[in-house]
Design an enzyme around this catalytic site. Sequence first.
Site, short mmCIF file in Angstrom:
data_model
loop_
_atom_site.label_atom_id
_atom_site.label_comp_id
_atom_site.label_asym_id
_atom_site.label_seq_id
_atom_site.Cartn_x
_atom_site.Cartn_y
_atom_site.Cartn_z
CD GLU A 1 47.01 91.86 39.78
OE1 GLU A 1 47.96 91.56 39.05
OE2 GLU A 1 46.84 91.35 40.91
CE LYS B 1 44.61 95.53 50.96
NZ LYS B 1 44.80 94.43 50.00
CD GLN C 1 43.58 98.70 48.62
OE1 GLN C 1 42.74 97.90 48.23
NE2 GLN C 1 44.88 98.51 48.43
NE ARG D 1 41.34 95.29 45.29
CZ ARG D 1 42.47 94.81 45.82
NH1 ARG D 1 43.22 95.55 46.62
NH2 ARG D 1 42.84 93.58 45.55
CD GLU E 1 45.08 92.19 47.82
OE1 GLU E 1 45.79 91.98 48.82
OE2 GLU E 1 45.11 93.25 47.16
CD GLU F 1 47.91 88.45 50.28
OE1 GLU F 1 48.80 88.34 51.12
OE2 GLU F 1 47.29 89.51 50.05
CG HIS G 1 49.50 92.21 43.13
ND1 HIS G 1 48.16 92.27 42.83
CD2 HIS G 1 49.68 92.90 44.29
CE1 HIS G 1 47.54 92.96 43.79
NE2 HIS G 1 48.44 93.36 44.68
CG ASP H 1 49.05 91.35 53.10
OD1 ASP H 1 49.64 90.35 52.63
OD2 ASP H 1 48.09 91.90 52.54
CG ASP I 1 44.53 91.21 52.12
OD1 ASP I 1 43.74 91.63 52.98
OD2 ASP I 1 45.37 91.93 51.55
CB THR J 1 42.70 88.38 56.93
OG1 THR J 1 42.85 89.79 56.85
CG2 THR J 1 43.77 87.70 56.08
CA CA Z 1 47.29 91.66 50.38
#
Ligand code: CA
Length: 404
Positions: A351, A244, A231, A228, A190, A192, A124, A117, A224, A248
């Site tokens: 975000e 993570k 993480q 948080r 996320e 992606e 971002h 990844d 993804d 996925t």
């Molecule tokens: Ca990611």
Amino acid sequence: MPEQSPLDLAEDDPFGLHNLPYGVFSTADEPDRRRIGVRYGDHVLDVHTAASALGSPHSDVLARPTLNALMAMGRPVWQAVRADIRTWLGYPAIEPFLHPLTDVTLRLPFEVADYVDFYASEHHATNVGRIFRPDGEPLTPNWKHLPIGYHGRSGTVVVSGTPVRRPSGQRKAPADPAPGFGPTQRLDIEAEVGFVVGSPSALGEQVPQSAFRDHVFGVCLLNDWSARDIQAWEYVPLGPFLGKSFATSVSAWITPLEALDEARTAPPARDHELLPYLDDSGLEPGGLDIRITVAINGHTVSEPPFSTMYWTAAQQLAHMTVNGASLRTGDLFASGTVSGPRPEERGCLLELTWAGRDALELPGGNRTFLEDDDEVTLTAWAPGPGGVRIGLGEVTGRIVPNGR
Ligand code: CA
């Protein structure tokens, strides 16, 4: 009135002849038999059965339960099979090999080899840097010199529709005296784009950007999922791990690279000189104009534009192999969260809510991070020939409570 044939597709259908993404499906009659299919409108063409009936020279690789054998054949075979399928869809006799999408179960379309990844959106990376390191420079000193990435967990890549169980783990907010353990309270997405490797490379070989099309079979949408709080506590100094690796999600459809030719676009101007293996001046444009929509429980919360990504997939491929690391058929590399410059173009809740400070107003109730039973769906399209849209397969997942 005669029933309309599934072969009579509207010219502007996003899953028409210009698209033809590959997937793997099962029918209710034979739920354990996985077959390669190609999406055509709201139907799936049973490619293996069609290939056998029509005497295709590639019916052997099309008879497998995943796309890997086809992907390993290389670009000339990908082009030949794609051309054949286009031809077959012009034959009225092909109609019995088309199944309504509502009648099939879609499976993980390829066996995932290694999963990487990246972190390729400047918007971002800048936003996350501001949130996690408010007193420092938002971008790390290496960010504009190399595509930053990490190795993820390929065994937990799941197909769209697979429920995602809220993970537990260690969490420690800065003010907490000691870490605690429990279900994540900051479950995020996320948005992606994923790139799927077909042709392998040898150990020790560097794959240049110019060989991108020879190695990359196609494109999927990818979510993804990210915890948080887990993480934030674990990621220094070696990067993402358990925050993570629990899941996925990828779309059930892999869009061939060739279907995105019209979507090629130049990436944003670079303000740093790049080392020769990453320099893409003089090469065909490496960006892709893919418009993503993120929806929570059916309500659009963001529209990230993939064309704003700083690093291209070709640069990521070149970087991933510059040390001689080999590619395997089925390798999956993801772009990193796609976020555009505008607030409504941000590709994750971290975000969008600025780490939970600003809740999103949704009809079912405000959200900072995901709640149990929330369903997240990513959809996307890209410009195709003559103004036709090329649809990417959706990727969706519902959050299952930790105790269930
Ligand atoms: Ca990611």
